[in-house]
Structures are given as C-alpha cells and as structure tokens.
Write an enzyme that holds these catalytic residues in place. Structure first.
Site, PDB file in Angstrom:
ATOM      1  N   HIS A  61       0.808  -1.224   0.000  1.00  0.00           N
ATOM      2  CA  HIS A  61       0.000   0.000   0.000  1.00  0.00           C
ATOM      3  C   HIS A  61       0.838   1.268   0.000  1.00  0.00           C
ATOM      4  CE1 HIS A  61      -3.231  -2.882   1.494  1.00  0.00           C
ATOM      5  NE2 HIS A  61      -3.678  -2.406   0.355  1.00  0.00           N
ATOM      6  N   ASP A 154      -6.927  -0.801  -7.252  1.00  0.00           N
ATOM      7  CA  ASP A 154      -6.463  -1.818  -6.293  1.00  0.00           C
ATOM      8  C   ASP A 154      -7.343  -3.052  -6.414  1.00  0.00           C
ATOM      9  OD1 ASP A 154      -5.247  -3.161  -4.273  1.00  0.00           O
ATOM     10  OD2 ASP A 154      -6.003  -1.903  -2.646  1.00  0.00           O
TER      11      ASP A 154
HETATM   12  N1  AG3 Z   1      -5.040  -6.283  -4.345  1.00  0.00           N
HETATM   13  C1  AG3 Z   1      -3.979  -7.123  -4.821  1.00  0.00           C
HETATM   14  C2  AG3 Z   1      -4.235  -8.534  -4.980  1.00  0.00           C
HETATM   15  C3  AG3 Z   1      -3.085  -9.300  -5.543  1.00  0.00           C
HETATM   16  C4  AG3 Z   1      -3.276 -10.735  -5.359  1.00  0.00           C
HETATM   17  N2  AG3 Z   1      -2.243 -11.454  -5.974  1.00  0.00           N
HETATM   18  C5  AG3 Z   1      -1.568 -12.444  -5.413  1.00  0.00           C
HETATM   19  N3  AG3 Z   1      -1.996 -13.004  -4.324  1.00  0.00           N
HETATM   20  N4  AG3 Z   1      -0.472 -12.856  -5.966  1.00  0.00           N
HETATM   21  C6  AG3 Z   1      -5.815  -6.687  -3.284  1.00  0.00           C
HETATM   22  C7  AG3 Z   1      -6.320  -5.661  -2.374  1.00  0.00           C
HETATM   23  C8  AG3 Z   1      -5.296  -5.163  -1.444  1.00  0.00           C
HETATM   24  N5  AG3 Z   1      -5.656  -3.888  -0.978  1.00  0.00           N
END
Ligand code: AG3
Length: 283
Positions: A61, A154
């Site tokens: 983040h 995100d």
């Molecule tokens: N955003 C990123 C998810 C990525 C998942 N990938 C992985 N596990 N390799 C999710 C929300 C975070 N704020």
C-alpha cells in the site's frame, strides 16, 4: 495441520499454515476467508488468492500510494477502485490535503477488514475526507462527472469480478476521469508468473497514455518474485522528478513510512532486463 493452498498460478502455489480460521464466507460476489498465520498475521483471501496480510500490507500500500502522490506533487483528489480492505485508504489519509473516493463492489470486504484486520484501514473509513461508494467500479467511472488527480486500481487479479478492471474500455473511462497530468496506478501482478497480464496491460494502457511503464516492489505474500504496479499518465515529467525534489516533498508531506523512501521510489522504476523484454515481446 491445516494449509491454505493458494492455487492462483499454474505450476507454483503459495501454501500458508493456518493457525486459526477467523472468518469464512461466500459473499454474493466472492469467496472470502480470513485466517491467522504466524508469519503474516491475519490473512485475507478472496476466491482463493491472498489479498492482504497484516504484516506485509504496508509494502504493497505504501508503494501504491506514495509513489504517485509524491511524483505528482499537487494531488488533492484520489479515486481508489477496489481496495475495500482500506489499506490504500489508510496511506492516503496520511496526506493532509487529500480527499478520497473509494469505490468497491463488495461491502463485506470493507466490513470484515474493519472488524477482523482493523490495523489495515486504521480508521480511514471514519475519516470525513473519505467517501465510500459501494458500486461496480466500471460503471462508476463510466457515469461520473467528477475528476481526480490520481486513480489507484487496487483490484484482485484478472479472474472473476476483477477481470473487467483490466480492459481497455475501463482504462479509457478512467482516463476521462483524470485531471490534466493525472496518473493511473494499477495492481499488475507478479511478472515472473503473470507475464501475459503485464504485457496486456502495457499494450492497453500504452494505447491511451503518453507515458506508460511499471514499477516494482517485492510483496512477500504475493508468490513468484517482485510485483509490478502499472503507471500511466500523459505527463512524462512525473517520472523524471529529481531525487532531491522527491525528498523535499516527502519531508514536507510529513508522512511516516516503513518501506517508502524517495530513493526506493526512484529505484522501483528500474526494470530488470527480462521484464523489459516481456513488454516488447510478440505474443
Ligand atoms: N489487491 C492485490 C491482490 C493481488 C493478489 N495477488 C496475489 N496473491 N499474488 C488486493 C487488495 C489489497 N488492498
């Protein structure tokens, strides 16, 4: 011993020991699990893929938020698409004069993150500078008349509800919600195991913006090596800000970080050759 077996990629899996299952629910939209792991603290997974962990979310983040905000230098309004755990929102709230619109499709993610992983959002959802919208991000950017200086996408990986957040149409609609010189940042997966995602986003964003690249950070719970953030803007100067200027903005902003430094910011844009080659490879 119970194991969480991620299964997001073919040929390589992240397995995490589950000390305790904290919560498990099939929401209307996604299959959500929160469990406790010794190394990562509480872990939230959606549809079998790790999204956020208490111990390493700061890396993901901080790099998502402080890189575009300090590169731009005059951000007052930020749109977050997804990010229902509130981790990006917490970092954004550190910037005093910034207001945030957060659009997530799944209210349960927000509620469960606040309840079971409260340090991730750290009160961001109670901050009057944050406006929460429960809606389909695609529809939202198509219909809104409002404009933002930075848009942070995100999202989950491009499977299930997150898939539409990787289309050229969605990126185009985001572009029309940007102020002049605005920046879009995407979650673009781990290049070593998600090469085609990187390539596809590069082409789609490249068709819309003058300056498109990726920057990197290693997120321990995202298996397979460094993760790529997509960077898209029409103002190429944002990527050329001198280190001294970034350092000045960092100090002036007064934000406290645990991963981000102006030096890390600059270095994150240096792409190893194999990743550069992925961008131009014929597929
Ligand atoms: N955003 C990123 C998810 C990525 C998942 N990938 C992985 N596990 N390799 C999710 C929300 C975070 N704020």
């Amino acid at each position: 011993m119970q194991l969480f077996d991620e299964g997001l990629h073919s040929g390589v899996n992240l397995a995490l020991k589950v000390d305790t299952v904290i919560y498990e629910e099939k929401t209307d939209l996604q299959d959500l699990v929160i469990f406790e792991n010794k190394q990562f603290g509480r872990v939230m997974s959606l549809d079998g893929a790790v999204q956020t962990t208490e111990k390493d979310e700061f890396i993901y983040h901080e790099m998502f938020v402080h890189v575009p905000l300090l590169a731009h230098g005059e951000v007052s309004r930020v749109l977050v698409i997804g990010g229902g755990d509130g981790g990006a929102a917490r970092q954004l709230m550190k910037h005093q004069n910034t207001s945030v619109t957060l659009v997530d499709i799944d209210r349960s993610v927000i509620e469960l993150s606040r309840k079971y992983m409260p340090t991730v959002s750290g009160g961001a959802f109670d901050d009057p500078r944050l406006e929460l919208v429960i809606a389909d991000g695609c529809k939202f950017v198509k219909e809104t008349e409002l404009r933002w200086d930075v848009i942070i996408i995100d999202s989950t990986d491009p499977h299930g509800p997150g898939e539409v957040l990787y289309t050229a149409e969605f990126y185009g609609d985001c572009k029309s919600c940007l102020t002049a010189g605005g920046i879009i940042i995407t979650q673009n997966g781990v290049p070593f195991v998600q090469e085609s995602e990187l390539r596809t986003s590069y082409d789609r964003l490249g068709g819309l913006f003058a300056d498109v690249t990726f920057y990197l950070a290693a997120i321990p719970s995202y298996v397979g090596g460094v993760m790529a953030y997509g960077w898209a803007t029409d103002d190429a100067n944002h990527r050329k800000v001198a280190l001294s200027k970034l350092a000045e903005r960092y100090l002036e902003s007064g934000i406290a970080t645990d991963y981000y430094t102006p030096e890390v910011h600059q270095a994150a844009f240096a792409l190893p050759l194999h990743i550069q080659k992925m961008l131009t490879k014929e597929i």
